[in-house]
Design a protein around this motif. Structure first.
Motif, PDB file in Angstrom:
ATOM      1  N   ASN A  89       0.804  -1.226   0.000  1.00 49.28           N
ATOM      2  CA  ASN A  89       0.000   0.000   0.000  1.00 49.28           C
ATOM      3  C   ASN A  89       0.833   1.270   0.000  1.00 49.28           C
ATOM      4  OD1 ASN A  89      -2.460  -1.328  -0.008  1.00 49.28           O
ATOM      5  ND2 ASN A  89      -2.593  -1.393   2.211  1.00 49.28           N
ATOM      6  N   LEU A  90       2.146   1.129   0.109  1.00 48.02           N
ATOM      7  CA  LEU A  90       3.019   2.304   0.211  1.00 48.02           C
ATOM      8  C   LEU A  90       4.011   2.422  -0.936  1.00 48.02           C
ATOM      9  CD1 LEU A  90       3.865   1.819   3.980  1.00 48.02           C
ATOM     10  CD2 LEU A  90       2.349   3.568   3.018  1.00 48.02           C
ATOM     11  N   SER A  91       3.964   1.515  -1.906  1.00 46.52           N
ATOM     12  CA  SER A  91       5.044   1.399  -2.877  1.00 46.52           C
ATOM     13  C   SER A  91       4.847   2.129  -4.202  1.00 46.52           C
ATOM     14  CB  SER A  91       5.319  -0.081  -3.179  1.00 46.52           C
ATOM     15  OG  SER A  91       5.847  -0.704  -2.049  1.00 46.52           O
ATOM     16  N   TYR A  92       3.646   2.592  -4.493  1.00 42.67           N
ATOM     17  CA  TYR A  92       3.451   3.292  -5.755  1.00 42.67           C
ATOM     18  C   TYR A  92       2.192   4.144  -5.689  1.00 42.67           C
ATOM     19  CZ  TYR A  92       1.062  -1.207  -6.503  1.00 42.67           C
ATOM     20  OH  TYR A  92       0.313  -2.340  -6.362  1.00 42.67           O
ATOM     21  N   ASP A  93       2.100   5.115  -6.606  1.00 44.70           N
ATOM     22  CA  ASP A  93       1.054   6.134  -6.560  1.00 44.70           C
ATOM     23  C   ASP A  93      -0.364   5.570  -6.588  1.00 44.70           C
ATOM     24  OD1 ASP A  93       2.703   8.312  -6.272  1.00 44.70           O
ATOM     25  OD2 ASP A  93       2.844   8.716  -8.415  1.00 44.70           O
ATOM     26  N   PHE A  94      -0.593   4.494  -7.323  1.00 48.38           N
ATOM     27  CA  PHE A  94      -1.943   3.937  -7.396  1.00 48.38           C
ATOM     28  C   PHE A  94      -2.446   3.555  -6.007  1.00 48.38           C
ATOM     29  CE2 PHE A  94      -4.859   0.314  -7.811  1.00 48.38           C
ATOM     30  CZ  PHE A  94      -5.868   0.924  -8.545  1.00 48.38           C
ATOM     31  N   GLN A  95      -1.563   3.029  -5.166  1.00 48.79           N
ATOM     32  CA  GLN A  95      -1.958   2.608  -3.822  1.00 48.79           C
ATOM     33  C   GLN A  95      -1.945   3.767  -2.824  1.00 48.79           C
ATOM     34  OE1 GLN A  95      -3.368  -0.030  -3.054  1.00 48.79           O
ATOM     35  NE2 GLN A  95      -2.669  -1.693  -4.331  1.00 48.79           N
ATOM     36  N   THR A  96      -0.972   4.670  -2.936  1.00 45.23           N
ATOM     37  CA  THR A  96      -0.856   5.746  -1.945  1.00 45.23           C
ATOM     38  C   THR A  96      -1.737   6.944  -2.251  1.00 45.23           C
ATOM     39  OG1 THR A  96       0.952   6.866  -3.106  1.00 45.23           O
ATOM     40  CG2 THR A  96       1.569   5.180  -1.473  1.00 45.23           C
ATOM     41  N   GLY A  97      -2.158   7.064  -3.514  1.00 51.10           N
ATOM     42  CA  GLY A  97      -2.862   8.271  -3.923  1.00 51.10           C
ATOM     43  C   GLY A  97      -1.898   9.434  -4.078  1.00 51.10           C
ATOM     44  N   GLY A  98      -0.615   9.147  -4.024  1.00 49.85           N
ATOM     45  CA  GLY A  98       0.432  10.172  -4.065  1.00 49.85           C
ATOM     46  C   GLY A  98       0.897  10.508  -2.651  1.00 49.85           C
ATOM     47  N   ILE A  99       2.055  11.082  -2.535  1.00 48.72           N
ATOM     48  CA  ILE A  99       2.610  11.489  -1.244  1.00 48.72           C
ATOM     49  C   ILE A  99       2.531  13.002  -1.142  1.00 48.72           C
ATOM     50  CG2 ILE A  99       4.643  11.433   0.257  1.00 48.72           C
ATOM     51  CD1 ILE A  99       3.400   8.666  -0.390  1.00 48.72           C
ATOM     52  N   GLU A 100       1.864  13.481  -0.104  1.00 49.11           N
ATOM     53  CA  GLU A 100       1.740  14.920   0.117  1.00 49.11           C
ATOM     54  C   GLU A 100       2.949  15.440   0.869  1.00 49.11           C
ATOM     55  OE1 GLU A 100      -2.350  16.701   1.057  1.00 49.11           O
ATOM     56  OE2 GLU A 100      -2.404  14.685   1.934  1.00 49.11           O
ATOM     57  N   LYS A 101       3.499  16.539   0.401  1.00 47.11           N
ATOM     58  CA  LYS A 101       4.514  17.272   1.155  1.00 47.11           C
ATOM     59  C   LYS A 101       3.744  18.379   1.864  1.00 47.11           C
ATOM     60  CE  LYS A 101       9.052  18.937   1.339  1.00 47.11           C
ATOM     61  NZ  LYS A 101       9.202  18.992   2.748  1.00 47.11           N
TER      62      LYS A 101
END
Length: 179
Positions: A89-101
Motif C-alpha cells: 500500500n506504500l510502494s506506488y502512486d496507485f496505492q498511496t494516492g500520491g505522497i503529500e509534502k
C-alpha cells in the motif's frame, strides 16, 4: 565409493549452496524506519527482501531485518509477510494516492525545550509502465512527530496507505523493543 560420493557432492551440492547464499546476499532495502533527533538519525531499522515487486510472491523468498546494521534473528516468517503486504500500500502512486509534502508554515508554536524528535518511514517506491517496473527509489512516505518541535512533512493521501504506514511503524518498533 567414498570418492564417488565426494565428487557428486562437490559437483552438485556445493554450487547449489553457493547459489542460495548468493541469492540471499542480493537482498534489496524495502523499508527503512529512522528515528531522528533534530537532523541526526539516532536509530535505523531496515527491512530487506530479495523481490522489490510487492505484487509478486514466490516460494523461498528471503527477508531480513537489521537494527543499526545488525541482523535480527528469530523473526517469524509471518512478520516478514505482514511487512511485505503493508508495504504494498506504500510502494506506488496507485496505492498511496500520491505522497503529500505538507506545508507547516502556519503551525502551532511550541515552547518545549530540547531536540525535535520524529520517526520517518522510507519505502522503496516503484514506477510502473505497462505493468513493468521501470524505476525504483527509496522515498519518504510518512513521518510521525514524537514531540511538538517536529512538524510532520509527509503523508500518503490514501487512508489505507496511512494505516499501512502506521502498521509498519508499529511492527518495526515492536521488533526493536523485543530485541
Amino acid at each position: 565409493m567414498k570418492a564417488y560420493v565426494m565428487l557428486i557432492r562437490s559437483i552438485f551440492i556445493v554450487p547449489l549452496l553457493f547459489i542460495a547464499s548468493e541469492a540471499f546476499s542480493q537482498t534489496e532495502l524495502l523499508l527503512k524506519l529512522k528515528f531522528t533527533s533534530d537532523d541526526q538519525v539516532t536509530k535505523t531499522i531496515s527491512f530487506y527482501g530479495d523481490n522489490i515487486d510487492p505484487n509478486i510472491s514466490f516460494q523461498d523468498e528471503q527477508f531480513k531485518i537489521a537494527i543499526d546494521g545488525t541482523d535480527i534473528d528469530d523473526i517469524d516468517i509471518a512478520t516478514f509477510y505482514r511487512l511485505k503486504n503493508l508495504r504494498r500500500n506504500l510502494s506506488y502512486d496507485f496505492q498511496t494516492g500520491g505522497i503529500e509534502k505538507l506545508d507547516n508554515s502556519s503551525g502551532v508554536k511550541c515552547r518545549l525545550g530540547g531536540p525535535a524528535s520524529a520517526i520517518v518511514l522510507e519505502v522503496r517506491y516503484l514506477t510502473y509502465d505497462n505493468s513493468t517496473i521501470v524505476s525504483d527509489e527509496m522515498r519518504t512516505v510518512y513521518d510521525l512527530p514524537l514531540n511538538c518541535l517536529y512538524s510532520a512533512q509527509f503523508k500518503p493521501k490514501s487512508s489505507d496507505a496511512k494505516a499501512s504506514a502506521r502498521g509498519v511503524i508499529e511492527t518495526l518498533r515492536t521488533i526493536d523493543e523485543l530485541k
